[in-house]
Motif scaffolding. Sequence first.
Motif, mmCIF file in Angstrom:
data_model
loop_
_atom_site.group_PDB
_atom_site.id
_atom_site.type_symbol
_atom_site.label_atom_id
_atom_site.label_comp_id
_atom_site.label_asym_id
_atom_site.label_seq_id
_atom_site.Cartn_x
_atom_site.Cartn_y
_atom_site.Cartn_z
ATOM 1 N N ARG A 196 1.200 -1.236 -0.036
ATOM 2 C CA ARG A 196 -0.164 -0.350 -0.343
ATOM 3 C C ARG A 196 0.858 1.505 0.087
ATOM 4 O O ARG A 196 2.354 1.329 0.464
ATOM 5 C CB ARG A 196 -0.365 -0.364 0.821
ATOM 6 N N GLN A 197 0.391 2.524 -0.304
ATOM 7 C CA GLN A 197 0.830 3.601 -0.411
ATOM 8 C C GLN A 197 0.275 4.050 1.468
ATOM 9 O O GLN A 197 -0.836 4.011 1.553
ATOM 10 C CB GLN A 197 0.565 4.492 -0.787
ATOM 11 N N VAL A 198 1.331 4.780 2.344
ATOM 12 C CA VAL A 198 0.534 5.475 2.603
ATOM 13 C C VAL A 198 1.429 6.985 3.485
ATOM 14 O O VAL A 198 2.084 7.266 3.146
ATOM 15 C CB VAL A 198 1.147 4.853 4.227
ATOM 16 N N LEU A 199 0.649 7.557 4.380
ATOM 17 C CA LEU A 199 0.885 9.207 4.623
ATOM 18 C C LEU A 199 2.044 9.078 5.574
ATOM 19 O O LEU A 199 1.421 8.607 6.558
ATOM 20 C CB LEU A 199 0.299 9.881 4.089
ATOM 21 N N VAL A 200 2.656 9.557 5.753
ATOM 22 C CA VAL A 200 3.310 10.519 6.889
ATOM 23 C C VAL A 200 2.896 11.068 7.767
ATOM 24 O O VAL A 200 2.417 12.418 7.364
ATOM 25 C CB VAL A 200 4.848 10.482 6.806
ATOM 26 N N GLY A 246 4.899 12.465 12.688
ATOM 27 C CA GLY A 246 6.091 11.440 11.707
ATOM 28 C C GLY A 246 6.247 9.532 11.671
ATOM 29 O O GLY A 246 6.888 9.031 11.701
ATOM 30 N N SER A 247 4.298 9.849 12.420
ATOM 31 C CA SER A 247 4.017 8.374 12.507
ATOM 32 C C SER A 247 3.661 8.037 11.403
ATOM 33 O O SER A 247 3.168 8.957 10.082
ATOM 34 C CB SER A 247 3.777 8.255 13.625
ATOM 35 N N VAL A 248 3.531 6.544 10.308
ATOM 36 C CA VAL A 248 2.795 6.095 9.827
ATOM 37 C C VAL A 248 1.791 5.164 10.353
ATOM 38 O O VAL A 248 2.185 4.672 11.291
ATOM 39 C CB VAL A 248 3.411 5.040 8.392
ATOM 40 N N VAL A 298 0.910 -3.766 12.488
ATOM 41 C CA VAL A 298 1.628 -2.576 13.937
ATOM 42 C C VAL A 298 0.878 -1.845 14.196
ATOM 43 O O VAL A 298 1.677 -1.488 15.154
ATOM 44 C CB VAL A 298 3.020 -2.562 12.738
ATOM 45 N N GLY A 299 0.625 -1.739 13.811
ATOM 46 C CA GLY A 299 0.364 0.208 14.429
ATOM 47 C C GLY A 299 0.583 1.638 13.276
ATOM 48 O O GLY A 299 0.979 1.107 12.802
ATOM 49 N N GLY A 300 0.565 1.937 14.801
ATOM 50 C CA GLY A 300 1.847 3.423 14.774
ATOM 51 C C GLY A 300 3.299 2.742 14.494
ATOM 52 O O GLY A 300 3.155 2.261 15.693
ATOM 53 N N ILE A 301 4.372 3.285 13.661
ATOM 54 C CA ILE A 301 5.326 3.722 13.274
ATOM 55 C C ILE A 301 5.968 4.641 13.380
ATOM 56 O O ILE A 301 5.478 5.682 12.054
ATOM 57 C CB ILE A 301 6.303 1.304 13.013
ATOM 58 N N ARG A 302 7.186 4.964 13.648
ATOM 59 C CA ARG A 302 8.092 5.720 13.459
ATOM 60 C C ARG A 302 8.718 6.369 12.427
ATOM 61 O O ARG A 302 9.722 4.942 12.472
ATOM 62 C CB ARG A 302 8.850 6.115 14.429
ATOM 63 N N ALA A 303 8.265 7.084 10.847
ATOM 64 C CA ALA A 303 9.034 6.807 9.408
ATOM 65 C C ALA A 303 9.931 8.215 9.874
ATOM 66 O O ALA A 303 10.897 7.974 9.416
ATOM 67 C CB ALA A 303 8.114 6.467 8.523
ATOM 68 N N GLY A 304 9.559 8.991 10.289
ATOM 69 C CA GLY A 304 9.683 10.801 10.288
ATOM 70 C C GLY A 304 11.554 10.949 10.432
ATOM 71 O O GLY A 304 11.548 10.586 11.796
ATOM 72 N N GLY A 305 12.094 11.178 9.833
ATOM 73 C CA GLY A 305 13.570 11.662 9.970
ATOM 74 C C GLY A 305 14.473 10.169 9.705
ATOM 75 O O GLY A 305 14.957 10.806 10.263
ATOM 76 N N LEU A 324 10.415 -1.906 10.153
ATOM 77 C CA LEU A 324 9.331 -2.177 9.704
ATOM 78 C C LEU A 324 9.039 -3.909 9.416
ATOM 79 O O LEU A 324 8.195 -5.013 9.979
ATOM 80 C CB LEU A 324 8.408 -1.551 8.391
ATOM 81 N N ALA A 325 10.167 -3.900 9.445
ATOM 82 C CA ALA A 325 10.490 -5.480 8.527
ATOM 83 C C ALA A 325 10.186 -6.315 10.264
ATOM 84 O O ALA A 325 10.111 -7.100 10.426
ATOM 85 C CB ALA A 325 11.970 -5.781 8.168
ATOM 86 N N SER A 326 11.342 -5.953 11.372
ATOM 87 C CA SER A 326 11.085 -6.451 12.901
ATOM 88 C C SER A 326 9.607 -6.642 13.115
ATOM 89 O O SER A 326 9.895 -7.374 14.359
ATOM 90 C CB SER A 326 12.312 -5.051 13.132
ATOM 91 N N ALA A 327 8.977 -5.545 12.872
ATOM 92 C CA ALA A 327 8.085 -4.843 14.068
ATOM 93 C C ALA A 327 6.962 -5.991 12.999
ATOM 94 O O ALA A 327 6.035 -6.384 14.031
ATOM 95 C CB ALA A 327 7.597 -3.362 13.056
ATOM 96 N N LEU A 328 7.119 -6.595 12.308
ATOM 97 C CA LEU A 328 6.043 -7.095 11.080
ATOM 98 C C LEU A 328 6.271 -8.829 11.246
ATOM 99 O O LEU A 328 5.963 -9.690 11.026
ATOM 100 C CB LEU A 328 5.995 -7.238 9.589
ATOM 101 N N ALA A 329 8.073 -8.771 12.126
ATOM 102 C CA ALA A 329 8.382 -10.865 11.878
ATOM 103 C C ALA A 329 7.905 -11.544 12.579
ATOM 104 O O ALA A 329 7.868 -12.308 12.539
ATOM 105 C CB ALA A 329 9.864 -10.421 12.262
ATOM 106 N N PRO A 330 7.650 -10.337 13.723
ATOM 107 C CA PRO A 330 6.587 -11.910 14.608
ATOM 108 C C PRO A 330 4.897 -12.262 13.896
ATOM 109 O O PRO A 330 4.887 -13.891 14.074
ATOM 110 C CB PRO A 330 5.594 -10.724 15.538
ATOM 111 N N ASN A 331 4.603 -11.662 13.041
ATOM 112 C CA ASN A 331 3.465 -12.299 11.967
ATOM 113 C C ASN A 331 3.199 -13.622 11.704
ATOM 114 O O ASN A 331 2.966 -14.354 9.962
ATOM 115 C CB ASN A 331 2.596 -11.152 11.712
#
Length: 199
Positions: free
Chosen positions: A44-48, A52-54, A59-66, A76-83
């Motif tokens: 998908r496409q996501v908006l920051v 600074g989060s998406v 995963v829910g909210g995850i920091r991307a800004g900066g 993001l890969a680490s946050a998704l890994a448990p699934n």
Amino acid sequence: MLTRFLMICAAVVFATTAYAQSGYRIQSGDQLTIEVLEDPSLNRQVLVLPDGSVSFPLVGGIRAGGKSTDQFRQDLASALAPNFASSPSVFVSVARLALEDVPGAGEFITVYMMGEVGQPGMIQVEPGTTLLQSLAQSGGFSPFAATKRIQLRRVDPQTGGYVSFKFNYRALENGAAITGRTVLADGDVIVVPQRRLFE
């Protein structure tokens, strides 16, 4: 010979783009393209958002800004890994840059449209634009919009957190007067949720 030359040119363009994106720091208002090789339904496409989060499924909210696109990809890969049975292959690229550096952008305020609208993403509107006008500017509602539960989320300058205001467009359609805080401020986020089954 020509085929080989074209392949070399394509490789150079790809390498240049990858290098440019690796040095770029994601900022609020950017639109990111995210692909998960193991589960295309997550692509998908996501908006920051202004903080600074998406928001991303599982995963829910995850920091991307900066962060660089590569840093964010790893997070993001680490946050998704448990699934997943093994660490997923995630690809992140910047689909569209924030408009903050566009000449003349200072004459406008930035508003973020999310959910069931015609054109979700960041839009630039004139100061004094109302919530209703911004919904029209974003292409109106999708067929699945819960128009009774529209939310206007605004950053509270004292706490730094979001304050949420509700807006019932369906009541407005039925003749209700427009009341409440409908004039937008810079950084406002408008969320149009998806309609529930019997809504």
